[in-house]
Design an enzyme around this catalytic site. Structure first.
Site, mmCIF file in Angstrom:
data_model
loop_
_atom_site.group_PDB
_atom_site.id
_atom_site.type_symbol
_atom_site.label_atom_id
_atom_site.label_comp_id
_atom_site.label_asym_id
_atom_site.label_seq_id
_atom_site.Cartn_x
_atom_site.Cartn_y
_atom_site.Cartn_z
ATOM 1 C CB SER A 181 -0.930 -0.008 1.215
ATOM 2 O OG SER A 181 -0.166 -0.091 2.422
ATOM 3 N N GLY B 190 2.842 4.273 -2.302
ATOM 4 C CA GLY B 190 2.263 5.126 -3.338
ATOM 5 C C GLY B 190 2.045 4.415 -4.652
ATOM 6 C CG HIS C 4 2.273 -1.825 8.381
ATOM 7 N ND1 HIS C 4 3.108 -2.372 9.329
ATOM 8 C CD2 HIS C 4 3.076 -1.382 7.390
ATOM 9 C CE1 HIS C 4 4.360 -2.257 8.935
ATOM 10 N NE2 HIS C 4 4.373 -1.668 7.764
ATOM 11 N N GLY D 34 8.437 1.126 -16.079
ATOM 12 C CA GLY D 34 8.517 2.262 -16.977
ATOM 13 C C GLY D 34 8.571 3.565 -16.202
ATOM 14 C CB ALA E 285 3.024 6.552 -7.139
ATOM 15 C CE LYS F 251 14.003 3.335 -12.088
ATOM 16 N NZ LYS F 251 13.312 4.106 -11.052
ATOM 17 C CB THR G 110 14.429 7.897 -11.989
ATOM 18 O OG1 THR G 110 13.422 6.992 -12.433
ATOM 19 C CG2 THR G 110 14.726 7.600 -10.541
ATOM 20 N NE ARG H 64 11.042 6.005 -2.141
ATOM 21 C CZ ARG H 64 10.070 5.395 -2.822
ATOM 22 N NH1 ARG H 64 8.929 6.025 -3.031
ATOM 23 N NH2 ARG H 64 10.236 4.172 -3.289
ATOM 24 C CG ASN H 65 16.418 6.125 -6.016
ATOM 25 O OD1 ASN H 65 17.035 5.381 -5.287
ATOM 26 N ND2 ASN H 65 15.256 5.771 -6.557
#
Length: 334
Positions: A8, A10, A32, A132, A136, A187, A244, A251-252
């Site tokens: 669950s 994003g 959770h 791809g 999200a 990547k 990305t 986040r990376n």
């Protein structure tokens, strides 16, 4: 069709919304139970703020939702894929299709996500990788997006294509699951590198240089491991690399910026507050490159920054002063 999305976060939530929009009976499972209950009551995922979850989307923490599922989507973080596969194995049927949307390579074993799932589920059903350029946050608000459903079994790949495809989520098929999964994992390391460059204050020229040369490295290793070069120039390769490396949704990328600004690696990941897949992938890619004898200077230097404490400016100097090369005379974009 009955579809169950496991995870669950994003991405899992956004994909469950796509499936629900397409008229499928869709369940979203959370590891959770308390989170599942909260999301069911509030009809919102904190990771997708402002996006209302459809009332028809069923949210649960009970794995019994897997019973009689036609399609099961594994959206667990890469480090949890093996455990998730083990848990769901008793519920799968030969006619089910298992879809892996996690992006990573398992530490130490260096297995791709579909390989882990096949191991843990004893090859009971077909496994398809869906990957791809797909944040999200954008899929959840129906921004036009394209992905690739990859599986050597074309029937299974087309089944996933049909299940997900609509007027805002376009899906292509591919037989090259090896290339698609490797591109998806690798990547993330490049996105960390691009973030580090941005944190150092470098701009567009540097980012373009890094992305292009890193793609040459990813292609070399991908071909060596059985992938197809064309995959790395497509949505799962160059497409995912672009999105990305250039977006603050990544986040990376955000973790890399913090590292480039001088924060310790662990401190940067904690500040991002979610799984930074590129950190884990960097070690696996380094191990694979060493094992296969493939030259990957950018990925190697990233590994040294993340795991050996090498100073980022020393790495930049090392990469920029490497031996002279001829771009067109080298094979596979060396």
């Amino acid at each position: 069709m009955k579809a169950v999305v496991l995870g669950s976060g994003g991405w899992g939530t956004a994909l469950s919304m796509v499936l629900r929009d397409n008229g499928h009976e869709t369940w979203l499972w959370s590891h959770h139970p308390d989170k599942a209950a909260q999301m069911a009551a509030e009809r919102e995922n904190p990771l997708l703020k402002g996006v209302r979850l459809p009332e028809e989307l069923q949210i649960t923490g009970d794995l019994n939702c897997l019973e009689e599922a036609d399609m099961v989507v594994c959206a667990a973080p890469s480090f949890a894929v093996r455990e998730t596969g083990r848990k769901i194995a008793p519920y799968l049927r030969p006619e089910s299709v298992l879809v892996s949307v996690s992006k990573g390579i398992e530490r130490d074993t260096n297995l791709r996500m579909s390989e882990i799932l096949r191991q843990e589920t004893h090859n009971v059903c077909q496994v398809v990788s869906l990957s791809g350029p797909s944040h999200a946050e954008e899929v959840a608000i129906q921004m036009p997006t394209g992905c690739v459903a990859a599986c050597p079994d074309r029937t299974a790949a087309r089944f996933v294509q049909d299940a997900f495809m609509n007027d805002y989520f376009r899906v292509y098929t591919s037989y090259d699951i090896v290339g698609v999964e490797l591109a998806a994992a690798m990547k993330n390391v490049v996105a960390l590198s691009c973030g580090i460059c941005a944190g150092l204050g470098f701009q567009d020229n540097t980012k373009a240089l890094l992305m292009t040369r890193a793609m040459a490295e990813l292609t070399r290793l991908g071909e060596q491991l059985g992938g197809t070069r064309r995959t790395f120039g497509g949505l799962a390769g160059m497409g995912d690399l672009i999105v990305t490396c250039t977006s603050m949704h990544s986040r990376n990328n955000r973790a890399g910026i913090l590292i480039g600004q001088g924060k310790a690696v662990q401190e940067a990941m904690e500040e991002v507050g979610a799984v930074v897949e590129g950190y884990y992938a960097a070690e696996s890619i380094h191990q694979l490159a060493e094992r296969e004898g493939v030259e990957m200077p950018i990925c190697r230097c990233t590994y040294e920054v993340l795991y050996e404490g090498k100073h980022v400016r020393d790495v930049v100097s090392e990469l920029m002063t490497r031996a002279k090369k001829d771009e067109l005379l080298e094979t596979a974009w060396l």
